[in-house]
Design a protein around this motif. Structure first.
Motif, PDB file in Angstrom:
ATOM      1  N   PRO A  68       0.814  -1.222   0.000  1.00 32.20           N
ATOM      2  CA  PRO A  68       0.000   0.000   0.000  1.00 32.20           C
ATOM      3  C   PRO A  68       0.844   1.267   0.000  1.00 32.20           C
ATOM      4  O   PRO A  68       0.433   2.287  -0.552  1.00 32.20           O
ATOM      5  N   ASP A  69       2.023   1.215   0.611  1.00 33.36           N
ATOM      6  CA  ASP A  69       2.877   2.396   0.664  1.00 33.36           C
ATOM      7  C   ASP A  69       3.316   2.832  -0.728  1.00 33.36           C
ATOM      8  O   ASP A  69       3.266   4.019  -1.074  1.00 33.36           O
ATOM      9  N   LEU A  70       3.725   1.878  -1.561  1.00 31.72           N
ATOM     10  CA  LEU A  70       4.188   2.211  -2.904  1.00 31.72           C
ATOM     11  C   LEU A  70       3.026   2.531  -3.848  1.00 31.72           C
ATOM     12  O   LEU A  70       3.141   3.405  -4.713  1.00 31.72           O
ATOM     13  N   ILE A 130       0.242   1.706   5.801  1.00 39.26           N
ATOM     14  CA  ILE A 130       0.359   0.282   6.109  1.00 39.26           C
ATOM     15  C   ILE A 130      -0.587  -0.090   7.250  1.00 39.26           C
ATOM     16  O   ILE A 130      -1.249  -1.138   7.223  1.00 39.26           O
ATOM     17  N   GLU A 131      -0.678   0.785   8.251  1.00 37.04           N
ATOM     18  CA  GLU A 131      -1.617   0.549   9.347  1.00 37.04           C
ATOM     19  C   GLU A 131      -3.053   0.545   8.840  1.00 37.04           C
ATOM     20  O   GLU A 131      -3.878  -0.283   9.267  1.00 37.04           O
ATOM     21  N   HIS A 132      -3.359   1.451   7.919  1.00 37.48           N
ATOM     22  CA  HIS A 132      -4.707   1.491   7.333  1.00 37.48           C
ATOM     23  C   HIS A 132      -4.994   0.195   6.580  1.00 37.48           C
ATOM     24  O   HIS A 132      -6.094  -0.366   6.701  1.00 37.48           O
ATOM     25  N   ARG A 133      -4.023  -0.292   5.801  1.00 31.20           N
ATOM     26  CA  ARG A 133      -4.209  -1.565   5.088  1.00 31.20           C
ATOM     27  C   ARG A 133      -4.464  -2.697   6.064  1.00 31.20           C
ATOM     28  O   ARG A 133      -5.360  -3.528   5.838  1.00 31.20           O
ATOM     29  N   ASN A 134      -3.715  -2.723   7.157  1.00 33.19           N
ATOM     30  CA  ASN A 134      -3.901  -3.778   8.157  1.00 33.19           C
ATOM     31  C   ASN A 134      -5.301  -3.723   8.773  1.00 33.19           C
ATOM     32  O   ASN A 134      -5.927  -4.753   9.021  1.00 33.19           O
ATOM     33  N   ASN A 135      -5.789  -2.514   9.016  1.00 33.45           N
ATOM     34  CA  ASN A 135      -7.139  -2.352   9.564  1.00 33.45           C
ATOM     35  C   ASN A 135      -8.195  -2.835   8.572  1.00 33.45           C
ATOM     36  O   ASN A 135      -9.189  -3.459   8.958  1.00 33.45           O
ATOM     37  N   VAL A 136      -7.968  -2.523   7.289  1.00 34.30           N
ATOM     38  CA  VAL A 136      -8.908  -2.966   6.249  1.00 34.30           C
ATOM     39  C   VAL A 136      -8.945  -4.490   6.182  1.00 34.30           C
ATOM     40  O   VAL A 136     -10.019  -5.109   6.098  1.00 34.30           O
TER      41      VAL A 136
END
Length: 329
Positions: free
Chosen positions: A118-120, A297-303
């Motif tokens: 997600p970062d890239l 990355i934290e947002h992706r993990n939450n999703v």
């Protein structure tokens, strides 16, 4: 004296030949080799930089000949999305898609990559934001032409490789990005990408010396210098994943291409790319980029966690429905 029925023999032979032709026609004919198969027979690409230039030249011609318009992000983002595919056989399916089917395909391609990096993909947003802007029919037909042209020219010979070393032999986005820019625009921006032969030489010198655990590039462009260093490391039996890769550029499209290339070249999880002026705010820009990287990355993990919870909840509700329906029966 024996008398031969010459006309009867001729008729019989004609009948036999007709029956033979019918039998041959009834046999299943071997299908002609698909384009993907023909491409695979060509084998190793002797000059990947030249082929990347051909892909760029033909893609630009296809885009403008199909009246795609003056936007750079659409053809560039389309080729970037294609570079994520690793299976050459998918080309035959891609060639069957209609223009109206392409937005959904591209959304899914970028979505899958967002789940992984997600970062890239957030840095690469200038290459895929256009998909959500309801592209016109003309633009989608031009996108279809770009996809077909890239496939026929041999894009997947460069990018659809399992081995990161093989798919890092060249930068497929750099020649397209530079060719799409107007000459005066490049001069104003001071945008002149380093030729691969020069970056390869510089990388060889860098890797032969004490390069350290961090590779930094403050004038990143589309990432060509990082590619050369990564290839030199691999040739020496070193793993790019063991290094930290840091790069930035003042141009958003360039850093977007570099972010895609970082995935394509498999630089590893310790890669930080951002758009910013190195001469003005390098340290501040890096600090902000690291913070944004952590947040996304934290947002992706939450999703992902939310999706898992919803998946379990649906299974529990289905089990409860089966249980209650069984009791009622």
């Amino acid at each position: 004296m024996v008398q031969y029925d010459l006309f009867g023999e001729v008729e019989q032979k004609l009948t036999e030949r007709a029956e033979q032709r019918e039998a041959e026609a009834a046999k299943p004919k071997p299908r002609p080799a698909t384009h993907a198969a023909r491409r695979r027979r060509r084998g190793f690409v002797s000059d990947p930089h030249r082929l990347a230039g051909e892909v760029a030249e033909n893609v630009i011609a296809a885009w403008f000949s199909h009246h795609g318009g003056g936007r750079m992000d659409i053809p560039l983002g389309t080729i970037a999305a294609l570079s994520f595919f690793r299976e050459p056989l998918i080309t035959d399916w891609l060639l069957t898609l209609e223009p109206a089917q392409l937005p959904q395909l591209l959304r899914e391609v970028w979505g899958v990559q967002w789940m992984v990096r997600p970062d890239l993909i957030e840095v690469a947003r200038p290459l895929h934001d256009w998909i959500e802007e309801d592209p016109t029919e003309h633009e989608l037909r031009a996108v279809q032409a770009v996809i077909h042209t890239a496939i026929y020219t041999g894009l997947f010979d460069l990018t659809a490789q399992d081995d990161p070393y093989n798919r890092s032999t060249t930068d497929v986005l750099s020649p397209l990005l530079t060719a799409l820019r107007h000459k005066s625009d490049k001069k104003w921006r001071g945008e002149y990408h380093t030729p691969p032969c020069v970056s390869d030489l510089m990388a060889r010198i860098l890797v032969d010396t004490d390069h350290g655990p961090t590779i930094r590039e403050p004038a990143l462009g589309s990432g060509g210098m990082l590619r050369s260093v990564a290839q030199q490391l691999r040739e020496r039996g070193l793993n790019p994943h063991d290094y930290t890769w840091i790069g930035n550029d003042i141009d958003r499209l360039s850093t977007a291409c570099a972010a895609v290339n970082a995935i394509l070249w498999h630089l590893g999880p310790k890669t930080v790319i951002w758009c910013g002026d190195s001469l003005a705010t390098y340290d501040a820009g890096l600090t902000q980029a690291l913070a944004e990287r952590t947040a996304v990355i934290e947002h992706r993990n939450n999703v992902v966690e939310q999706a898992r919870f919803e998946h379990k909840a649906r299974h529990m509700l289905q089990a409860l429905d089966r249980l209650t329906s069984g009791v009622a029966a």
